[in-house]
Design a protein around this motif. Structure first.
Motif, mmCIF file in Angstrom:
data_model
loop_
_atom_site.group_PDB
_atom_site.id
_atom_site.type_symbol
_atom_site.label_atom_id
_atom_site.label_comp_id
_atom_site.label_asym_id
_atom_site.label_seq_id
_atom_site.Cartn_x
_atom_site.Cartn_y
_atom_site.Cartn_z
ATOM 1 N N ARG A 126 0.570 -1.110 0.273
ATOM 2 C CA ARG A 126 -0.036 0.003 0.091
ATOM 3 C C ARG A 126 0.420 1.056 -0.261
ATOM 4 N NH1 ARG A 126 -1.970 2.943 3.784
ATOM 5 N NH2 ARG A 126 -1.284 2.089 5.414
ATOM 6 N N LYS A 127 1.974 1.161 0.517
ATOM 7 C CA LYS A 127 2.619 2.430 0.707
ATOM 8 C C LYS A 127 3.724 2.810 -0.292
ATOM 9 C CE LYS A 127 3.428 4.277 4.714
ATOM 10 N NZ LYS A 127 2.784 5.637 5.151
ATOM 11 N N LYS A 128 3.572 1.504 -0.952
ATOM 12 C CA LYS A 128 4.685 1.495 -2.403
ATOM 13 C C LYS A 128 3.641 2.391 -3.764
ATOM 14 C CE LYS A 128 7.772 0.832 -2.772
ATOM 15 N NZ LYS A 128 9.256 2.191 -2.561
ATOM 16 N N SER A 129 2.501 1.442 -3.351
ATOM 17 C CA SER A 129 1.209 2.187 -4.763
ATOM 18 C C SER A 129 1.303 3.581 -4.076
ATOM 19 C CB SER A 129 0.445 1.314 -4.442
ATOM 20 O OG SER A 129 0.332 0.104 -4.721
ATOM 21 N N ASN A 130 0.959 4.426 -3.149
ATOM 22 C CA ASN A 130 0.960 5.520 -3.100
ATOM 23 C C ASN A 130 2.003 6.413 -3.301
ATOM 24 O OD1 ASN A 130 -1.359 4.514 -2.109
ATOM 25 N ND2 ASN A 130 -0.943 5.094 0.671
ATOM 26 N N SER A 131 3.108 5.649 -2.809
ATOM 27 C CA SER A 131 4.962 6.848 -3.131
ATOM 28 C C SER A 131 4.627 6.612 -4.689
ATOM 29 C CB SER A 131 6.233 5.833 -2.970
ATOM 30 O OG SER A 131 6.309 6.022 -1.830
ATOM 31 N N GLY A 132 3.835 5.570 -6.092
ATOM 32 C CA GLY A 132 4.050 5.154 -7.027
ATOM 33 C C GLY A 132 2.817 6.129 -7.291
ATOM 34 N N TYR A 133 1.481 6.543 -7.014
ATOM 35 C CA TYR A 133 0.946 7.683 -7.511
ATOM 36 C C TYR A 133 1.521 8.844 -7.475
ATOM 37 C CZ TYR A 133 -2.575 3.602 -6.916
ATOM 38 O OH TYR A 133 -3.284 2.003 -6.910
ATOM 39 N N VAL A 134 1.656 8.891 -6.170
ATOM 40 C CA VAL A 134 2.514 10.010 -6.490
ATOM 41 C C VAL A 134 3.690 10.952 -7.321
ATOM 42 C CG1 VAL A 134 4.414 11.845 -4.300
ATOM 43 C CG2 VAL A 134 2.148 10.671 -3.862
ATOM 44 N N ALA A 135 4.202 9.650 -7.358
ATOM 45 C CA ALA A 135 5.507 10.441 -8.297
ATOM 46 C C ALA A 135 4.842 10.420 -9.366
ATOM 47 C CB ALA A 135 6.190 8.686 -8.309
ATOM 48 N N LEU A 136 3.943 9.301 -10.544
ATOM 49 C CA LEU A 136 3.575 8.977 -11.744
ATOM 50 C C LEU A 136 2.527 10.715 -11.435
ATOM 51 C CD1 LEU A 136 2.047 8.523 -13.497
ATOM 52 C CD2 LEU A 136 0.078 7.562 -13.046
ATOM 53 N N GLN A 137 1.746 11.441 -10.451
ATOM 54 C CA GLN A 137 1.801 12.678 -10.620
ATOM 55 C C GLN A 137 2.388 13.760 -10.297
ATOM 56 O OE1 GLN A 137 -2.204 13.310 -7.452
ATOM 57 N NE2 GLN A 137 -0.735 15.395 -7.426
ATOM 58 N N GLN A 138 3.855 13.708 -9.916
ATOM 59 C CA GLN A 138 4.674 14.722 -10.216
ATOM 60 C C GLN A 138 5.608 15.108 -11.473
ATOM 61 O OE1 GLN A 138 7.250 13.263 -7.411
ATOM 62 N NE2 GLN A 138 6.660 15.256 -5.395
ATOM 63 N N ARG A 139 5.257 13.483 -12.370
ATOM 64 C CA ARG A 139 5.967 13.439 -13.075
ATOM 65 C C ARG A 139 4.682 14.145 -14.516
ATOM 66 N NH1 ARG A 139 6.582 9.609 -17.934
ATOM 67 N NH2 ARG A 139 7.683 10.844 -19.060
ATOM 68 N N ILE A 140 3.490 13.771 -14.804
ATOM 69 C CA ILE A 140 2.402 14.641 -15.219
ATOM 70 C C ILE A 140 2.462 16.465 -14.885
ATOM 71 C CG2 ILE A 140 0.043 14.672 -15.207
ATOM 72 C CD1 ILE A 140 0.163 12.092 -14.775
ATOM 73 N N LEU A 141 2.643 16.743 -13.850
ATOM 74 C CA LEU A 141 2.518 18.315 -13.942
ATOM 75 C C LEU A 141 3.928 18.443 -14.351
ATOM 76 C CD1 LEU A 141 0.828 18.427 -9.854
ATOM 77 C CD2 LEU A 141 -0.516 18.822 -12.314
ATOM 78 N N SER A 142 4.742 17.890 -13.629
ATOM 79 C CA SER A 142 6.607 18.304 -14.433
ATOM 80 C C SER A 142 6.153 18.427 -16.237
ATOM 81 C CB SER A 142 7.487 17.496 -14.100
ATOM 82 O OG SER A 142 8.597 17.687 -14.367
ATOM 83 N N MET A 143 5.424 17.601 -16.662
ATOM 84 C CA MET A 143 5.282 17.772 -18.327
ATOM 85 C C MET A 143 4.644 18.528 -18.340
ATOM 86 S SD MET A 143 6.886 15.210 -19.400
ATOM 87 C CE MET A 143 6.426 14.786 -21.189
ATOM 88 N N LEU A 144 3.196 19.506 -17.914
ATOM 89 C CA LEU A 144 2.121 20.143 -18.088
ATOM 90 C C LEU A 144 3.065 21.461 -17.796
ATOM 91 C CD1 LEU A 144 -0.809 18.494 -16.927
ATOM 92 C CD2 LEU A 144 0.035 18.722 -18.722
ATOM 93 N N ASN A 145 4.004 21.671 -16.656
ATOM 94 C CA ASN A 145 4.344 22.640 -16.112
ATOM 95 C C ASN A 145 5.756 23.384 -16.413
ATOM 96 O OD1 ASN A 145 1.628 22.899 -15.289
ATOM 97 N ND2 ASN A 145 1.981 22.373 -12.415
ATOM 98 N N ASN A 146 6.268 22.550 -16.120
ATOM 99 C CA ASN A 146 7.919 22.986 -16.560
ATOM 100 C C ASN A 146 8.519 22.647 -18.244
ATOM 101 O OD1 ASN A 146 8.211 20.807 -13.905
ATOM 102 N ND2 ASN A 146 8.899 22.812 -13.588
ATOM 103 N N ASN A 147 8.913 23.677 -18.228
ATOM 104 C CA ASN A 147 9.961 23.774 -19.531
ATOM 105 C C ASN A 147 11.039 22.791 -19.905
ATOM 106 O OD1 ASN A 147 12.726 25.035 -19.009
ATOM 107 N ND2 ASN A 147 12.045 26.759 -18.969
ATOM 108 N N PRO A 148 10.702 22.848 -21.028
ATOM 109 C CA PRO A 148 12.279 21.114 -20.860
ATOM 110 C C PRO A 148 13.770 20.813 -20.019
ATOM 111 C CG PRO A 148 11.250 21.571 -23.386
ATOM 112 C CD PRO A 148 10.922 22.866 -22.387
ATOM 113 N N GLN A 149 14.216 22.040 -19.862
ATOM 114 C CA GLN A 149 15.306 23.303 -19.448
ATOM 115 C C GLN A 149 14.558 21.899 -18.226
ATOM 116 O OE1 GLN A 149 18.341 23.693 -19.698
ATOM 117 N NE2 GLN A 149 18.357 22.585 -18.410
ATOM 118 N N GLU A 150 13.395 22.674 -17.077
ATOM 119 C CA GLU A 150 13.878 22.696 -16.154
ATOM 120 C C GLU A 150 13.012 20.901 -15.823
ATOM 121 O OE1 GLU A 150 11.614 26.220 -14.667
ATOM 122 O OE2 GLU A 150 10.078 24.639 -16.148
ATOM 123 N N ARG A 151 12.819 20.350 -16.574
ATOM 124 C CA ARG A 151 12.228 18.757 -16.168
ATOM 125 C C ARG A 151 14.095 18.270 -16.273
ATOM 126 N NH1 ARG A 151 8.246 19.828 -20.210
ATOM 127 N NH2 ARG A 151 9.473 18.450 -21.820
#
Length: 191
Positions: A126-151
């Motif tokens: 459960r804890k590993k799954s939760n961490s995975g969800y958080v990481a996925l959300q961070q990746r999606i938000l980074s793709m939406l909000n950060n420029n390539p250099q920032e990513r």
């Protein structure tokens, strides 16, 4: 090599030697060579994989034949086509080896069995799954909000080992940029 799995579990919950041996008895070891497929599109995905050593990439190929890298997995990471694995459907992703790999394979049935028998293991997953969800959300938000250099900078900071193991063309695909754009960034990664 199984001590790597034990260390990961024990970051979340402690196990006796007997408990760990019982957990480990539900895994199978799998060795693959560089460029070998672990999963191909349309495969039935029965297992989740824990990386003991090596490096893999998970990716989708679009209708134009372009690869879109979803995930890298190095030592101490889990990888599978999660949608296919948990929904018992055919794979929509490919997973192949960037390097020779040694993995521990856990079937969905064995995972469910362990979770129903051992609260500690259910808690771990459960804890590993939760961490995975958080990481996925961070990746999606980074793709939406950060420029390539920032990513690029974030990836270099969070996972510098990838820049030693993964060719630039794969890093570029993961970041959603061209190889030429990636080359303009200051890096010590391999070509």
């Amino acid at each position: 090599m199984s001590e790597i799995l034990r260390q990961q579990i024990e970051e979340i919950t402690s196990l006796t030697d007997e408990e760990f041996e019982y957990v480990l008895s539900h895994f199978e070891t799998k060795k693959l060579k560089k460029h070998q497929f672990l999963i191909q599109e349309n495969d039935l995905v029965k297992n989740d994989y824990f990386v003991l050593n090596g490096c893999l990439k998970s990716y989708h190929v679009d209708s134009n034949g372009k690869e879109h890298i979803v995930q890298f997995a190095t030592q101490n990471w889990w990888i599978t086509d999660f949608q296919a694995h948990f929904n018992k459907t055919n794979a929509t992703l490919f997973i192949d080896c960037i390097e020779d790999c040694e993995l521990l394979s856990l079937s969905l049935e064995n995972r469910e069995k362990l979770c129903s028998e051992m609260h500690k293991i259910e808690h771990f997953f459960r804890k590993k799954s939760n961490s995975g969800y958080v990481a996925l959300q961070q990746r999606i938000l980074s793709m939406l909000n950060n420029n390539p250099q920032e990513r690029y900078d974030k990836l270099l900071l969070s996972n510098p080992i990838l820049f030693q193991k993964v060719p630039k063309k794969f890093i570029a695909s993961y970041l959603g940029v061209s190889r030429e754009t990636l080359s303009r960034f200051n890096s010590g990664s391999k070509k």
